[in-house]
Design an enzyme around this catalytic site. Structure first.
Site, mmCIF file in Angstrom:
data_model
loop_
_atom_site.group_PDB
_atom_site.id
_atom_site.type_symbol
_atom_site.label_atom_id
_atom_site.label_comp_id
_atom_site.label_asym_id
_atom_site.label_seq_id
_atom_site.Cartn_x
_atom_site.Cartn_y
_atom_site.Cartn_z
ATOM 1 N N THR A 132 -8.111 -23.941 -14.434
ATOM 2 C CA THR A 132 -8.821 -22.703 -14.779
ATOM 3 C C THR A 132 -8.287 -22.067 -16.060
ATOM 4 O O THR A 132 -7.102 -22.241 -16.397
ATOM 5 C CB THR A 132 -8.670 -21.693 -13.614
ATOM 6 O OG1 THR A 132 -9.009 -20.385 -14.048
ATOM 7 C CG2 THR A 132 -7.243 -21.638 -13.076
ATOM 8 N N ASP A 133 -9.141 -21.292 -16.724
ATOM 9 C CA ASP A 133 -8.687 -20.549 -17.914
ATOM 10 C C ASP A 133 -7.663 -19.473 -17.531
ATOM 11 O O ASP A 133 -6.975 -18.946 -18.401
ATOM 12 C CB ASP A 133 -9.883 -19.932 -18.663
ATOM 13 C CG ASP A 133 -10.716 -18.958 -17.847
ATOM 14 O OD1 ASP A 133 -10.402 -18.726 -16.650
ATOM 15 O OD2 ASP A 133 -11.706 -18.422 -18.398
ATOM 16 N N GLU A 134 -7.565 -19.146 -16.241
ATOM 17 C CA GLU A 134 -6.633 -18.082 -15.825
ATOM 18 C C GLU A 134 -5.173 -18.484 -16.030
ATOM 19 O O GLU A 134 -4.299 -17.625 -16.026
ATOM 20 C CB GLU A 134 -6.890 -17.685 -14.369
ATOM 21 C CG GLU A 134 -8.274 -17.105 -14.179
ATOM 22 C CD GLU A 134 -8.476 -16.398 -12.847
ATOM 23 O OE1 GLU A 134 -7.511 -15.842 -12.320
ATOM 24 O OE2 GLU A 134 -9.617 -16.433 -12.360
ATOM 25 N N TYR A 157 -2.426 -16.738 -7.647
ATOM 26 C CA TYR A 157 -3.398 -17.842 -7.741
ATOM 27 C C TYR A 157 -3.214 -18.603 -9.051
ATOM 28 O O TYR A 157 -3.028 -19.831 -9.072
ATOM 29 C CB TYR A 157 -4.836 -17.298 -7.641
ATOM 30 C CG TYR A 157 -5.881 -18.234 -8.210
ATOM 31 C CD1 TYR A 157 -6.205 -19.426 -7.554
ATOM 32 C CD2 TYR A 157 -6.545 -17.951 -9.415
ATOM 33 C CE1 TYR A 157 -7.149 -20.306 -8.091
ATOM 34 C CE2 TYR A 157 -7.485 -18.822 -9.950
ATOM 35 C CZ TYR A 157 -7.782 -19.993 -9.282
ATOM 36 O OH TYR A 157 -8.709 -20.869 -9.819
ATOM 37 N N LYS A 161 -1.937 -22.512 -9.964
ATOM 38 C CA LYS A 161 -2.752 -23.459 -10.742
ATOM 39 C C LYS A 161 -1.969 -23.948 -11.973
ATOM 40 O O LYS A 161 -2.017 -25.127 -12.330
ATOM 41 C CB LYS A 161 -4.082 -22.814 -11.183
ATOM 42 C CG LYS A 161 -5.026 -22.439 -10.066
ATOM 43 C CD LYS A 161 -5.555 -23.621 -9.276
ATOM 44 C CE LYS A 161 -6.489 -24.500 -10.068
ATOM 45 N NZ LYS A 161 -7.018 -25.621 -9.219
#
Ligand SMILES: NC(=O)c1ccc[n+]([C@@H]2O[C@H](COP(=O)([O-])OP(=O)(O)OC[C@H]3O[C@@H](n4cnc5c(N)ncnc54)[C@H](O)[C@@H]3O)[C@@H](O)[C@H]2O)c1
Length: 334
Positions: A132-134, A157, A161
């Site tokens: 994810t871009d997060e 989260y 990741k």
């Protein structure tokens, strides 16, 4: 023997979830000669109804299980001669990671490590880790993060990741495991569990409920059609270079408030129900990634315009209450 050489035997983990089920629909729609095993623990977010138009047979099989269960993963890889893993399995909801990090560490780190160990042991041809871009954290205004940007996750989260990404890259560097990582923007599409912004707001608006937005609603996300993301992931599966990371952007930055306004407009809501609630801790202001690499190296382009894609998706939730009504009891704080 001839068949074995040509055949891709793909283990899709987390295939009963939102993006995984869209990916299975995409693949089975045009790769009839490959074999696909969907391996999913069926957590609250896993829903086999997302795949109720697909029947088990020679090209598709569902197996229930936990990606952190090494013996079972080994059996599946060996029994079905798996040569590719595409890992969508995850605990995916930031709010839940703030309440309890344990399942996030279990699936997003230990589970990924288990899959990597098996990929290494069985010399798989490709391992795609869906990220994810997060993992980059909040992007300063006027900036775009590319694949070289150091990781700086904010939520538990995103931290799990990011950990998985680093583990996956270490398997490539240390053991030569052919790992690719995709880091995509926020997906919108059908089959999303109704705790996430778009289905949460559409299903609340349709029931005349309040539309609770975090903080002042100005946090910006980049919106990507799930089908465009799935095509990108398939390209990475087929042609991505081992050891490489590919950002997948939507290039459609909208504040959360703008998204809710779009939904209200399309649903012709007469008495707007937006309420601003206490912000989520460490809520990133903006995610903005540079997707030039996947465009130049793999030739990916999004096919959906935001306006048409989002409009269709909102309509889909309106037309299919039977898809989300049974799930509402599993959504927290509704
Ligand atoms: N939704 C987005 O906008 C978005 C954006 C970028 C990246 N991602 C990433 O894409 C992947 C898929 O996201 P999603 O939105 O489809 O998530 P989702 O929550 O809808 O689906 C996750 C699936 O994984 C399964 N699962 C969970 N734990 C498991 C375990 N231990 N073993 C086997 N299966 C397990 C669940 O049952 C569910 O079917 C995730 O890795 C997520 O981090 C999502």
């Amino acid at each position: 023997m001839h068949e074995e050489v040509l055949l891709l035997n793909i283990l899709v983990t987390g295939g009963a979830g939102f993006i995984g089920s869209n990916f299975i629909h995409l693949l089975l729609g045009h790769r009839q000669s490959d074999r696909l095993i969907n391996f999913d623990a069926l957590t609250y977010a896993g829903n086999l109804d997302n795949l109720d138009d697909i029947h088990e047979g020679a090209t598709y099989r569902f197996i229930k299980g936990d990606i952190a269960d090494k013996e079972t993963i080994k059996k599946v890889v060996s029994n079905y001669q798996i040569n590719v893993i595409v890992n969508f399995a995850a605990q995916s909801h930031v709010d839940r990671s703030i309440i309890d990090t344990t399942p996030f560490v279990h699936t997003n780190i230990e589970g990924v490590n288990t899959l990597l160990e098996v990929a290494r042991e069985y010399h798989l041809a490709k391992f795609v880790q869906v990220s994810t871009d997060e993992v980059y954290g909040s992007t300063p205004a006027q900036t775009r993060f590319d694949e070289q940007t150091p990781l700086n996750p904010s939520s538990p989260y995103a931290a799990t990741k990011a950990s998985a990404d680093l583990l996956a890259l270490s398997y490539f560097k240390t053991f030569g495991t052919p790992v690719c990582i995709t880091r995509s923007a926020n997906n919108y599409g059908r089959y999303q569990f109704p705790e996430k912004l778009v289905p949460l707001m559409v299903t609340a608006a349709l029931r005349g409920k309040k539309l609770p937005i975090y903080g002042n609603g100005q946090n910006k996300r980049d919106w990507l059609n799930v089908q465009d993301n799935c095509r990108a992931i398939e390209m990475v599966m087929s042609n991505g270079k081992p050891g490489q990371i590919y950002n997948i952007a939507g290039r459609q930055h909208k504040t959360n408030l703008q998204i809710v306004k779009i939904i209200e407009k399309q649903l012709a809501v007469i008495h707007p129900q937006v309420t601003f609630v206490k912000d989520r801790p460490a809520n990133d202001q903006l995610y903005a990634i540079d997707d030039s690499k996947i465009r130049h190296e793999l030739g990916w382009r999004p096919e959906f315009s935001f306006e048409i894609g989002m409009g269709d998706v909102i309509d889909w939730y309106v037309i299919h209450p039977e898809r989300w009504q049974p799930l509402l009891k599993k959504v927290k704080n509704r």
